[in-house]
Design a protein around this motif. Structure first.
Motif, PDB file in Angstrom:
ATOM      1  N   ASP A 169      31.815  59.131  16.100  1.00 33.19           N
ATOM      2  CA  ASP A 169      31.464  60.326  16.863  1.00 33.19           C
ATOM      3  C   ASP A 169      32.674  61.225  17.078  1.00 33.19           C
ATOM      4  O   ASP A 169      32.553  62.458  17.045  1.00 33.19           O
ATOM      5  CB  ASP A 169      30.866  59.931  18.213  1.00 33.19           C
ATOM      6  N   ARG A 170      33.834  60.647  17.291  1.00 36.75           N
ATOM      7  CA  ARG A 170      35.055  61.454  17.474  1.00 36.75           C
ATOM      8  C   ARG A 170      35.397  62.210  16.199  1.00 36.75           C
ATOM      9  O   ARG A 170      35.858  63.357  16.239  1.00 36.75           O
ATOM     10  CB  ARG A 170      36.214  60.555  17.884  1.00 36.75           C
ATOM     11  N   ILE A 171      35.163  61.580  15.039  1.00 43.90           N
ATOM     12  CA  ILE A 171      35.390  62.276  13.763  1.00 43.90           C
ATOM     13  C   ILE A 171      34.401  63.431  13.625  1.00 43.90           C
ATOM     14  O   ILE A 171      34.776  64.553  13.271  1.00 43.90           O
ATOM     15  CB  ILE A 171      35.239  61.301  12.570  1.00 43.90           C
ATOM     16  N   ALA A 172      33.112  63.165  13.922  1.00 41.54           N
ATOM     17  CA  ALA A 172      32.073  64.182  13.769  1.00 41.54           C
ATOM     18  C   ALA A 172      32.309  65.361  14.706  1.00 41.54           C
ATOM     19  O   ALA A 172      31.989  66.503  14.374  1.00 41.54           O
ATOM     20  CB  ALA A 172      30.701  63.556  14.037  1.00 41.54           C
ATOM     21  N   GLN A 178      39.848  62.191   9.532  1.00 40.02           N
ATOM     22  CA  GLN A 178      39.575  60.983   8.743  1.00 40.02           C
ATOM     23  C   GLN A 178      40.860  60.212   8.439  1.00 40.02           C
ATOM     24  O   GLN A 178      40.860  58.993   8.433  1.00 40.02           O
ATOM     25  CB  GLN A 178      38.856  61.357   7.443  1.00 40.02           C
ATOM     26  N   VAL A 179      41.942  60.940   8.208  1.00 39.84           N
ATOM     27  CA  VAL A 179      43.228  60.284   7.927  1.00 39.84           C
ATOM     28  C   VAL A 179      43.676  59.474   9.140  1.00 39.84           C
ATOM     29  O   VAL A 179      44.095  58.308   9.012  1.00 39.84           O
ATOM     30  CB  VAL A 179      44.305  61.323   7.540  1.00 39.84           C
ATOM     31  N   GLU A 180      43.588  60.084  10.323  1.00 41.13           N
ATOM     32  CA  GLU A 180      43.991  59.385  11.540  1.00 41.13           C
ATOM     33  C   GLU A 180      43.081  58.193  11.817  1.00 41.13           C
ATOM     34  O   GLU A 180      43.534  57.121  12.222  1.00 41.13           O
ATOM     35  CB  GLU A 180      43.960  60.358  12.736  1.00 41.13           C
ATOM     36  N   ALA A 181      41.784  58.384  11.592  1.00 45.77           N
ATOM     37  CA  ALA A 181      40.829  57.305  11.845  1.00 45.77           C
ATOM     38  C   ALA A 181      41.078  56.124  10.903  1.00 45.77           C
ATOM     39  O   ALA A 181      41.070  54.961  11.326  1.00 45.77           O
ATOM     40  CB  ALA A 181      39.410  57.812  11.673  1.00 45.77           C
ATOM     41  N   LEU A 185      42.123  52.312  12.029  1.00 47.53           N
ATOM     42  CA  LEU A 185      41.260  51.187  11.675  1.00 47.53           C
ATOM     43  C   LEU A 185      41.914  50.242  10.662  1.00 47.53           C
ATOM     44  O   LEU A 185      41.422  49.131  10.431  1.00 47.53           O
ATOM     45  CB  LEU A 185      39.933  51.710  11.102  1.00 47.53           C
ATOM     46  N   GLY A 186      42.996  50.707  10.025  1.00 48.86           N
ATOM     47  CA  GLY A 186      43.676  49.877   9.034  1.00 48.86           C
ATOM     48  C   GLY A 186      42.895  49.724   7.750  1.00 48.86           C
ATOM     49  O   GLY A 186      42.916  48.667   7.112  1.00 48.86           O
ATOM     50  N   VAL A 187      42.195  50.802   7.341  1.00 38.95           N
ATOM     51  CA  VAL A 187      41.426  50.766   6.096  1.00 38.95           C
ATOM     52  C   VAL A 187      41.821  51.973   5.250  1.00 38.95           C
ATOM     53  O   VAL A 187      42.434  52.930   5.741  1.00 38.95           O
ATOM     54  CB  VAL A 187      39.908  50.787   6.364  1.00 38.95           C
ATOM     55  N   CYS A 188      41.436  51.934   3.987  1.00 38.93           N
ATOM     56  CA  CYS A 188      41.714  53.077   3.118  1.00 38.93           C
ATOM     57  C   CYS A 188      40.665  54.170   3.375  1.00 38.93           C
ATOM     58  O   CYS A 188      39.596  53.913   3.946  1.00 38.93           O
ATOM     59  CB  CYS A 188      41.699  52.662   1.648  1.00 38.93           C
ATOM     60  N   ARG A 193      35.151  56.699   4.192  1.00 37.91           N
ATOM     61  CA  ARG A 193      34.128  57.625   3.705  1.00 37.91           C
ATOM     62  C   ARG A 193      32.808  56.896   3.458  1.00 37.91           C
ATOM     63  O   ARG A 193      31.730  57.429   3.725  1.00 37.91           O
ATOM     64  CB  ARG A 193      34.598  58.297   2.410  1.00 37.91           C
ATOM     65  N   ARG A 194      32.893  55.673   2.920  1.00 40.49           N
ATOM     66  CA  ARG A 194      31.663  54.911   2.682  1.00 40.49           C
ATOM     67  C   ARG A 194      30.938  54.635   3.988  1.00 40.49           C
ATOM     68  O   ARG A 194      29.711  54.768   4.076  1.00 40.49           O
ATOM     69  CB  ARG A 194      31.995  53.600   1.963  1.00 40.49           C
ATOM     70  N   TRP A 195      31.683  54.244   5.027  1.00 38.80           N
ATOM     71  CA  TRP A 195      31.062  53.997   6.336  1.00 38.80           C
ATOM     72  C   TRP A 195      30.397  55.261   6.872  1.00 38.80           C
ATOM     73  O   TRP A 195      29.295  55.211   7.421  1.00 38.80           O
ATOM     74  CB  TRP A 195      32.112  53.495   7.326  1.00 38.80           C
ATOM     75  N   LEU A 196      31.072  56.392   6.698  1.00 41.33           N
ATOM     76  CA  LEU A 196      30.510  57.652   7.181  1.00 41.33           C
ATOM     77  C   LEU A 196      29.245  58.023   6.416  1.00 41.33           C
ATOM     78  O   LEU A 196      28.270  58.498   6.995  1.00 41.33           O
ATOM     79  CB  LEU A 196      31.553  58.773   7.056  1.00 41.33           C
TER      80      LEU A 196
END
Length: 209
Positions: A169-172, A178-181, A185-188, A193-196
């Motif tokens: 929700d914070r991204i939206a 997305q870079v900060e998120a 989260l420690g993911v690429c 993007r796949r989760w989104l």
């Protein structure tokens, strides 16, 4: 004249003992036996190439069976002729006594014996390649059948963390890039993007934020 052995398995977890026992019973010393643990589809194998460079005319190369030499029909025939005709090396296949070039030459050997050896070599080389192709077909059929039953292959997909909805929700709402998120989260970014994309139906509530 020196005698060398060659043994090969397709993978590191396969057992070499049967080949090594047969070669040592020839007899060959362990130091004169070269071993590769890789596919027999080509002859671009490190230990085999080292052995070919070491051998001289009159030397003997011993293998337990023709498929240990290789599994590609055309390349087995080419390699056999390269060893026996170009290098002048004799080849002994322990599982097939007819494939033993010691004490003969292309010019001096019995014509019938040469014909029989050539036919046997071509037949065994063909069988070696057919078996290799059958193995690949059985593997492909096994994988297809397992997938049809719902089996999953490869690394399991990484799943979103427990606090994913809040971060989404914070991204939206533009509060988090997305870079900060992805960094938090420690993911690429591809995983993020796949989760989104999988969460596209979710409606963020930006008004209350």
């Amino acid at each position: 004249m020196k005698s060398y052995g060659y043994a090969r398995v397709s993978s590191r977890d396969q057992n070499l003992n049967r080949q090594l026992d047969a070669l040592q019973a020839f007899p060959l010393s362990p130091e004169s036996i070269y071993v590769d643990k890789c596919t027999g589809a080509t002859f671009d194998r490190p230990r085999y190439q080292a052995l070919v460079r070491k051998m001289r005319a009159g030397d003997v190369l011993v293998v337990k069976s023709i498929d240990r030499l290789g599994r590609n029909y055309a390349e087995i025939l080419d390699q056999w002729h390269s060893l026996t005709r170009d290098l002048g090396v004799d080849v002994v296949v322990l599982d097939m006594p007819l494939l033993d070039t010691r004490g003969t030459s292309t010019e001096g050997r019995d014509l019938t014996g040469q014909f029989i050896s050539d036919v046997v070599l071509q037949l065994l080389s063909y069988i070696a390649q057919v078996e290799r192709e059958n193995i690949h077909q059985r593997q492909a059929e096994g994988i297809a059948a397992a997938k049809a039953r719902g089996a999953k292959f490869g690394r399991p997909r990484k799943q979103p963390p427990a606090d994913w909805e809040g971060i989404r929700d914070r991204i939206a709402c533009g509060e988090l890039t997305q870079v900060e998120a992805a960094r938090q989260l420690g993911v690429c970014r591809n995983t993020l993007r796949r989760w989104l994309e999988e969460d596209q139906t979710a409606e963020p509530s930006c008004a209350s934020r």
